[in-house]
Design an enzyme around this catalytic site. Structure first.
Site, PDB file in Angstrom:
ATOM      1  N   ASP A 198       0.833  -1.209   0.000  1.00  0.00           N
ATOM      2  CA  ASP A 198       0.000   0.000   0.000  1.00  0.00           C
ATOM      3  C   ASP A 198       0.865   1.256   0.000  1.00  0.00           C
ATOM      4  O   ASP A 198       1.656   1.461   0.918  1.00  0.00           O
ATOM      5  CB  ASP A 198      -0.882   0.000   1.265  1.00  0.00           C
ATOM      6  CG  ASP A 198      -1.852   1.167   1.281  1.00  0.00           C
ATOM      7  OD1 ASP A 198      -2.898   1.063   0.605  1.00  0.00           O
ATOM      8  OD2 ASP A 198      -1.558   2.192   1.931  1.00  0.00           O
ATOM      9  N   TYR A 204       2.401   9.836  -0.043  1.00  0.00           N
ATOM     10  CA  TYR A 204       3.454   9.271   0.819  1.00  0.00           C
ATOM     11  C   TYR A 204       4.838   9.596   0.259  1.00  0.00           C
ATOM     12  O   TYR A 204       5.839   9.396   0.935  1.00  0.00           O
ATOM     13  CB  TYR A 204       3.310   7.742   0.957  1.00  0.00           C
ATOM     14  CG  TYR A 204       2.013   7.267   1.564  1.00  0.00           C
ATOM     15  CD1 TYR A 204       1.104   8.157   2.137  1.00  0.00           C
ATOM     16  CD2 TYR A 204       1.683   5.912   1.579  1.00  0.00           C
ATOM     17  CE1 TYR A 204      -0.091   7.706   2.675  1.00  0.00           C
ATOM     18  CE2 TYR A 204       0.499   5.457   2.125  1.00  0.00           C
ATOM     19  CZ  TYR A 204      -0.385   6.359   2.655  1.00  0.00           C
ATOM     20  OH  TYR A 204      -1.563   5.908   3.194  1.00  0.00           O
ATOM     21  N   LYS A 214      -2.758   5.767  -4.426  1.00  0.00           N
ATOM     22  CA  LYS A 214      -3.962   6.578  -4.168  1.00  0.00           C
ATOM     23  C   LYS A 214      -3.849   7.964  -4.782  1.00  0.00           C
ATOM     24  O   LYS A 214      -2.758   8.549  -4.837  1.00  0.00           O
ATOM     25  CB  LYS A 214      -4.188   6.728  -2.654  1.00  0.00           C
ATOM     26  CG  LYS A 214      -4.106   5.429  -1.869  1.00  0.00           C
ATOM     27  CD  LYS A 214      -4.540   5.586  -0.421  1.00  0.00           C
ATOM     28  CE  LYS A 214      -4.156   4.355   0.394  1.00  0.00           C
ATOM     29  NZ  LYS A 214      -2.777   4.376   0.905  1.00  0.00           N
ATOM     30  N   HIS A 234      -7.993   8.824  -2.284  1.00  0.00           N
ATOM     31  CA  HIS A 234      -7.449   8.803  -0.915  1.00  0.00           C
ATOM     32  C   HIS A 234      -8.450   9.328   0.127  1.00  0.00           C
ATOM     33  O   HIS A 234      -8.619   8.712   1.180  1.00  0.00           O
ATOM     34  CB  HIS A 234      -6.157   9.632  -0.891  1.00  0.00           C
ATOM     35  CG  HIS A 234      -5.196   9.249   0.184  1.00  0.00           C
ATOM     36  ND1 HIS A 234      -3.844   9.342   0.038  1.00  0.00           N
ATOM     37  CD2 HIS A 234      -5.386   8.763   1.442  1.00  0.00           C
ATOM     38  CE1 HIS A 234      -3.248   8.933   1.143  1.00  0.00           C
ATOM     39  NE2 HIS A 234      -4.164   8.586   2.005  1.00  0.00           N
ATOM     40  N   LEU A 271      -3.122  -1.367  13.907  1.00  0.00           N
ATOM     41  CA  LEU A 271      -2.593  -1.586  15.266  1.00  0.00           C
ATOM     42  C   LEU A 271      -2.818  -0.377  16.161  1.00  0.00           C
ATOM     43  O   LEU A 271      -2.345  -0.349  17.300  1.00  0.00           O
ATOM     44  CB  LEU A 271      -1.092  -1.914  15.194  1.00  0.00           C
ATOM     45  CG  LEU A 271      -0.724  -3.167  14.376  1.00  0.00           C
ATOM     46  CD1 LEU A 271       0.787  -3.246  14.142  1.00  0.00           C
ATOM     47  CD2 LEU A 271      -1.215  -4.433  15.081  1.00  0.00           C
ATOM     48  N   ILE A 293      -3.367  -3.589   6.791  1.00  0.00           N
ATOM     49  CA  ILE A 293      -2.129  -3.292   6.053  1.00  0.00           C
ATOM     50  C   ILE A 293      -1.113  -2.693   7.028  1.00  0.00           C
ATOM     51  O   ILE A 293      -0.751  -1.517   6.914  1.00  0.00           O
ATOM     52  CB  ILE A 293      -2.402  -2.364   4.850  1.00  0.00           C
ATOM     53  CG1 ILE A 293      -3.330  -1.188   5.245  1.00  0.00           C
ATOM     54  CG2 ILE A 293      -3.001  -3.128   3.693  1.00  0.00           C
ATOM     55  CD1 ILE A 293      -3.405  -0.096   4.175  1.00  0.00           C
ATOM     56  N   SER A 313       5.435  -1.953   8.740  1.00  0.00           N
ATOM     57  CA  SER A 313       6.627  -2.198   9.540  1.00  0.00           C
ATOM     58  C   SER A 313       7.844  -2.166   8.637  1.00  0.00           C
ATOM     59  O   SER A 313       7.834  -2.730   7.544  1.00  0.00           O
ATOM     60  CB  SER A 313       6.561  -3.531  10.284  1.00  0.00           C
ATOM     61  OG  SER A 313       7.723  -3.608  11.106  1.00  0.00           O
ATOM     62  N   ARG A 363       9.294  -7.804  12.760  1.00  0.00           N
ATOM     63  CA  ARG A 363       7.866  -7.483  12.937  1.00  0.00           C
ATOM     64  C   ARG A 363       7.094  -7.747  11.647  1.00  0.00           C
ATOM     65  O   ARG A 363       5.941  -8.176  11.691  1.00  0.00           O
ATOM     66  CB  ARG A 363       7.700  -6.038  13.410  1.00  0.00           C
ATOM     67  CG  ARG A 363       7.911  -5.908  14.914  1.00  0.00           C
ATOM     68  CD  ARG A 363       7.361  -4.603  15.458  1.00  0.00           C
ATOM     69  NE  ARG A 363       8.153  -3.476  15.029  1.00  0.00           N
ATOM     70  CZ  ARG A 363       9.261  -3.065  15.617  1.00  0.00           C
ATOM     71  NH1 ARG A 363       9.706  -3.690  16.690  1.00  0.00           N
ATOM     72  NH2 ARG A 363       9.925  -2.026  15.155  1.00  0.00           N
ATOM     73  N   ASN A 418       3.921 -10.131  11.786  1.00  0.00           N
ATOM     74  CA  ASN A 418       2.614  -9.625  11.360  1.00  0.00           C
ATOM     75  C   ASN A 418       1.974 -10.511  10.292  1.00  0.00           C
ATOM     76  O   ASN A 418       0.754 -10.492  10.116  1.00  0.00           O
ATOM     77  CB  ASN A 418       2.743  -8.190  10.839  1.00  0.00           C
ATOM     78  CG  ASN A 418       3.057  -7.204  11.955  1.00  0.00           C
ATOM     79  OD1 ASN A 418       2.960  -7.542  13.142  1.00  0.00           O
ATOM     80  ND2 ASN A 418       3.449  -5.997  11.594  1.00  0.00           N
TER      81      ASN A 418
HETATM   82  N1  LIG Z   1      -5.994   5.684   3.556  1.00  0.00           N
HETATM   83  C1  LIG Z   1      -5.569   6.466   4.521  1.00  0.00           C
HETATM   84  O1  LIG Z   1      -6.064   7.576   4.732  1.00  0.00           O
HETATM   85  C2  LIG Z   1      -4.472   5.969   5.406  1.00  0.00           C
HETATM   86  C3  LIG Z   1      -4.178   6.636   6.604  1.00  0.00           C
HETATM   87  C4  LIG Z   1      -3.151   6.129   7.412  1.00  0.00           C
HETATM   88  C5  LIG Z   1      -2.445   4.999   7.016  1.00  0.00           C
HETATM   89  N2  LIG Z   1      -2.729   4.390   5.816  1.00  0.00           N
HETATM   90  C6  LIG Z   1      -1.995   3.167   5.371  1.00  0.00           C
HETATM   91  O2  LIG Z   1      -2.129   2.190   6.379  1.00  0.00           O
HETATM   92  C7  LIG Z   1      -0.843   1.731   6.772  1.00  0.00           C
HETATM   93  C8  LIG Z   1      -0.869   1.283   8.211  1.00  0.00           C
HETATM   94  O3  LIG Z   1      -1.280   2.328   9.067  1.00  0.00           O
HETATM   95  P1  LIG Z   1      -0.299   3.007  10.131  1.00  0.00           P
HETATM   96  O4  LIG Z   1       1.092   2.957   9.618  1.00  0.00           O
HETATM   97  O5  LIG Z   1      -0.905   4.313  10.477  1.00  0.00           O
HETATM   98  O6  LIG Z   1      -0.492   2.088  11.420  1.00  0.00           O
HETATM   99  P2  LIG Z   1      -0.075   0.597  11.827  1.00  0.00           P
HETATM  100  O7  LIG Z   1       0.390  -0.158  10.656  1.00  0.00           O
HETATM  101  O8  LIG Z   1      -1.216   0.075  12.600  1.00  0.00           O
HETATM  102  O9  LIG Z   1       1.131   0.827  12.855  1.00  0.00           O
HETATM  103  C9  LIG Z   1       2.417   1.111  12.402  1.00  0.00           C
HETATM  104  C10 LIG Z   1       3.340   1.323  13.601  1.00  0.00           C
HETATM  105  O10 LIG Z   1       3.346   0.153  14.432  1.00  0.00           O
HETATM  106  C11 LIG Z   1       4.670  -0.418  14.502  1.00  0.00           C
HETATM  107  N3  LIG Z   1       4.480  -1.860  14.403  1.00  0.00           N
HETATM  108  C12 LIG Z   1       4.280  -2.616  13.303  1.00  0.00           C
HETATM  109  N4  LIG Z   1       4.073  -3.891  13.615  1.00  0.00           N
HETATM  110  C13 LIG Z   1       4.142  -3.966  14.961  1.00  0.00           C
HETATM  111  C14 LIG Z   1       4.012  -5.042  15.894  1.00  0.00           C
HETATM  112  N5  LIG Z   1       3.746  -6.272  15.488  1.00  0.00           N
HETATM  113  N6  LIG Z   1       4.141  -4.751  17.207  1.00  0.00           N
HETATM  114  C15 LIG Z   1       4.391  -3.498  17.622  1.00  0.00           C
HETATM  115  N7  LIG Z   1       4.522  -2.451  16.796  1.00  0.00           N
HETATM  116  C16 LIG Z   1       4.401  -2.682  15.472  1.00  0.00           C
HETATM  117  C17 LIG Z   1       5.446   0.180  13.343  1.00  0.00           C
HETATM  118  O11 LIG Z   1       6.820   0.340  13.664  1.00  0.00           O
HETATM  119  P3  LIG Z   1       8.025  -0.431  12.898  1.00  0.00           P
HETATM  120  O12 LIG Z   1       8.064   0.054  11.479  1.00  0.00           O
HETATM  121  O13 LIG Z   1       9.230  -0.002  13.656  1.00  0.00           O
HETATM  122  O14 LIG Z   1       7.741  -1.897  13.011  1.00  0.00           O
HETATM  123  C18 LIG Z   1       4.773   1.556  13.199  1.00  0.00           C
HETATM  124  O15 LIG Z   1       5.320   2.476  14.115  1.00  0.00           O
HETATM  125  C19 LIG Z   1       0.057   2.931   6.476  1.00  0.00           C
HETATM  126  O16 LIG Z   1       1.428   2.574   6.447  1.00  0.00           O
HETATM  127  C20 LIG Z   1      -0.497   3.381   5.161  1.00  0.00           C
HETATM  128  O17 LIG Z   1      -0.010   2.542   4.107  1.00  0.00           O
HETATM  129  C21 LIG Z   1      -3.749   4.850   5.035  1.00  0.00           C
END
Ligand SMILES: NC(=O)c1ccc[n+]([C@@H]2O[C@H](COP(=O)([O-])OP(=O)(O)OC[C@H]3O[C@@H](n4cnc5c(N)ncnc54)[C@H](OP(=O)(O)O)[C@@H]3O)[C@@H](O)[C@H]2O)c1
Length: 276
Positions: free
Chosen positions: A46, A51, A76, A109, A191, A230, A233, A238, A242
């Site tokens: 994704d 980004y 997006k 988006h 998460l 999605i 990490s 991790r 995951n």
């Molecule tokens: N459509 C939208 O508007 C929108 C908005 C926000 C995000 N997104 C997409 O969604 C993806 C995921 O969302 P997100 O990045 O906000 O949140 P997330 O994936 O829920 O959390 C990411 C964070 O958690 C850590 N992490 C990953 N796996 C872990 C585990 N098993 N245990 C503990 N910590 C862990 C990562 O650090 P490390 O890298 O150090 O592991 C990072 O700091 C984004 O990367 C993006 O592609 C889309």
């Protein structure tokens, strides 16, 4: 290598049941993370124009050695490019940065209701799909009302709506609406980073009982809801952990306990959030 189940989409294509998020990686981090993830078995990636890492994602895909047809690359459309012609032009820029002949999944988006051009963008995305430049088209952060408008004005529903979804914000109503319309839910921030979710005693208690990590328990919760998380990490350990969520199950009581949390949205409200 871990093999991931898939969902069938309403356009006849398929989507892996879990993918890799890439925000906020830069190009160099994204290249490394995507290549490594694909080598581990990830098949869904994704990204987004906003980004600013599509170049790195494309390099990671190219450098992975995984056949192109096995990989689902998502990007997006940003808010500043809403509109029919603007969407076509923006897509070409994304495709060039990604270095791909076609994009697998292209999403709007954010809906930006005040700007009121998402239907025009949607018509352009239908054209991109007809032209074979995009395999599947979808949206992100759309409400039921926005989705209904797309259906009413174009007759074509998105195959995916990528929304904020995690145990602190389980979105029951919107998920039920998606199910009724044949739209697959993707979970961003699965998460709930920046919150106490992974230290929550309910989550850690279930993790201990199952011999899993808290992150795995939360990702398994998404998978059993039928939503596609999605997680982002950049850490290979991790990333692997995951992905290892297809070999255990949560029972009904555990599923309910995980979702039984105060409602807290982390990100923007789609009715008013503006991101260009
Ligand atoms: N459509 C939208 O508007 C929108 C908005 C926000 C995000 N997104 C997409 O969604 C993806 C995921 O969302 P997100 O990045 O906000 O949140 P997330 O994936 O829920 O959390 C990411 C964070 O958690 C850590 N992490 C990953 N796996 C872990 C585990 N098993 N245990 C503990 N910590 C862990 C990562 O650090 P490390 O890298 O150090 O592991 C990072 O700091 C984004 O990367 C993006 O592609 C889309």
């Amino acid at each position: 290598m871990i093999s991931i189940p898939t969902h069938s989409l309403n356009d006849g294509t398929t989507l892996p049941a879990l993918g890799l998020g890439t925000w906020p990686m830069d190009d160099a981090q994204a290249e490394q993370a995507v290549r490594g993830a694909l080598e581990l078995g990830y098949r869904l990636v994704d990204t987004a124009t906003n980004y600013r890492n599509e170049t790195g994602v494309g390099r990671g895909v190219a450098g992975s050695g995984v056949p192109r047809e096995e990989i689902v690359v998502t990007t997006k459309l940003p808010g500043r490019h809403h509109g029919y012609e603007e969407t076509l032009a923006s897509f070409e820029e994304s495709r060039a940065r990604l270095g791909l002949d076609y994009v697998d999944l292209y999403l709007i988006h954010w809906p930006l209701p005040r700007v009121d051009k998402y239907v025009d963008s949607w018509k352009a995305m239908i054209k991109l799909r007809e032209d074979g430049l995009v395999r599947s088209i979808g949206v992100s952060n759309f409400t039921a009302e926005h989705l209904e408008r797309l259906e009413k004005e174009t007759g074509i529903l998105p195959c995916v709506n990528q929304i904020e979804l995690h145990p602190f914000f389980p979105q029951e109503e919107l998920r039920a609406f998606h199910t009724g319309k044949g739209i697959l839910t993707e979970s961003w921030s699965p998460l709930a980073p920046g919150t106490s979710l992974l230290e929550d005693p309910v989550v850690t208690g279930i993790a201990d009982a199952l011999g899993a990590t808290p992150g795995q328990v939360v990702l398994r919760w998404h998978v059993q809801l039928g939503a596609v998380p999605i997680p982002k990490s950049a850490d290979p350990r991790r990333q692997r952990a995951n992905l290892e969520v297809f070999g255990f199950e949560l029972d009904t009581a555990q599923m309910t306990a995980i979702a039984d949390r105060a409602q807290r949205r982390r990100g923007g409200d789609p009715e008013v959030h503006e991101e260009f």
